[in-house]
Design an enzyme around this catalytic site. Structure first.
Site, short mmCIF file in Angstrom:
data_model
loop_
_atom_site.label_atom_id
_atom_site.label_comp_id
_atom_site.label_asym_id
_atom_site.label_seq_id
_atom_site.Cartn_x
_atom_site.Cartn_y
_atom_site.Cartn_z
N SER A 65 1.16 -1.27 -0.26
CA SER A 65 0.38 -0.33 0.17
C SER A 65 0.61 1.15 0.02
CB SER A 65 -0.82 -0.05 1.64
OG SER A 65 -2.01 -1.13 1.03
N1 SAH Z 1 -1.22 -4.50 3.96
C1 SAH Z 1 -0.91 -5.06 2.52
C2 SAH Z 1 -1.17 -4.48 1.75
C3 SAH Z 1 -1.38 -5.24 0.39
S1 SAH Z 1 -2.43 -5.92 -0.70
C4 SAH Z 1 0.67 -4.19 3.23
O1 SAH Z 1 1.04 -3.48 3.60
O2 SAH Z 1 1.40 -4.27 2.07
C5 SAH Z 1 -3.68 -6.11 0.04
C6 SAH Z 1 -3.68 -7.98 0.21
O3 SAH Z 1 -4.76 -8.56 0.60
C7 SAH Z 1 -3.01 -8.57 -0.76
O4 SAH Z 1 -2.44 -9.24 -0.96
C8 SAH Z 1 -4.08 -9.61 -1.42
O5 SAH Z 1 -4.15 -11.03 -1.68
C9 SAH Z 1 -4.73 -10.28 0.37
N2 SAH Z 1 -6.16 -10.18 0.09
C10 SAH Z 1 -7.06 -10.08 -0.81
N3 SAH Z 1 -8.49 -10.43 -0.42
C11 SAH Z 1 -8.22 -11.43 1.01
C12 SAH Z 1 -9.17 -12.64 1.62
N4 SAH Z 1 -10.46 -12.76 1.53
N5 SAH Z 1 -8.38 -12.54 2.87
C13 SAH Z 1 -7.20 -12.37 2.73
N6 SAH Z 1 -5.84 -11.82 2.49
C14 SAH Z 1 -6.93 -10.86 1.37
#
Ligand code: SAH
Length: 218
Positions: A65
């Site tokens: 993010s």
């Molecule tokens: N907090 C992260 C942001 C990652 S983007 C950081 O700091 O890097 C969001 C993430 O949510 C992705 O890796 C995606 O695979 C995950 N995601 C999407 N749907 C999900 C679900 N149902 N359960 C768990 N993770 C999920």
């Protein structure tokens, strides 16, 4: 795994930028200042982008993010030390590391197996305490519930009922809500009692979607 004076200097500049953009919480700014975001890029070819205020690809079609978004969501959480926080979407592990800096207990779930493996190994190597789980965030972690805070870092089509149930009365969920390929509204949901909630909107953001079904995510 190095964090040199150049990285630290770039982080100070990023913190200044976040202040200018309206982040005020000193604890959040200190956490951003302390976490070496470049280590969460996984691919060293792109390190020069680590301290720009931008989201960036981390593989598997996902992104780390944008720092402003991480800071904004963390500020909305209104954390106190030792709170129990559930994060949905571990991704790179960067947001988990920022939460750890704030002195809370983190439980974080990722549905992409490769990302889960990488983030868990990295957090472990950096000695950052976070319990990482591979699974579907819609299910939360009933065995560790209730949580003081729930942070969703992917765009949810709506606020998942199951997660509301895992929030403490008096607790707060921070979640971007909106359809796939649309902007999402950042929302806070405050749990007033077992059946009453107060929902507040905090502007438009863009996230990768919160997906269902863990089976295809290897
Ligand atoms: N907090 C992260 C942001 C990652 S983007 C950081 O700091 O890097 C969001 C993430 O949510 C992705 O890796 C995606 O695979 C995950 N995601 C999407 N749907 C999900 C679900 N149902 N359960 C768990 N993770 C999920």
């Amino acid at each position: 795994m190095e964090d040199n004076f150049k990285h630290r200097g770039l982080r100070k500049q990023l913190v200044e930028l976040l202040k200018q953009k309206g982040i005020e919480d000193e604890g959040v700014l200190a956490a951003i200042d302390n976490v070496p975001r470049h280590l969460f890029f996984f691919d060293t070819a792109f390190l020069q982008h680590a301290y720009e205020d931008k989201a960036f690809p981390i593989g598997n079609g996902q992104t780390i993010s944008q720092p402003y978004t991480v800071a904004f969501q963390t500020e909305l959480l209104n954390l106190k030390p030792r709170m129990k926080v559930l994060e949905i979407g571990t991704g790179s592990g960067y947001q988990s590391a920022v939460l750890a800096q704030m002195g809370v207990k983190i439980f974080t779930i990722e549905r992409q197996h490769q990302l889960y493996m990488k983030a868990e190994a990295l957090l472990d190597e950096l000695k950052i305490k976070a319990r990482c789980f591979y699974g579907d965030g819609y299910e939360g972690r009933p065995s560790y519930a209730p949580f003081d805070r729930i942070l969703v870092t992917c765009g949810a089509p709506e606020i998942p009922e199951g997660l509301k149930g895992q929030l403490k009365v008096g607790g707060r969920m921070v979640i971007p809500v909106g359809g796939v390929n649309q902007v999402q509204k950042m929302m806070t949901l405050d749990k007033i009692s077992e059946s009453e909630y107060k929902i507040t909107e905090h502007g438009d953001f863009q996230f990768v979607p919160m997906l269902e079904n863990t089976n295809n995510a290897r």
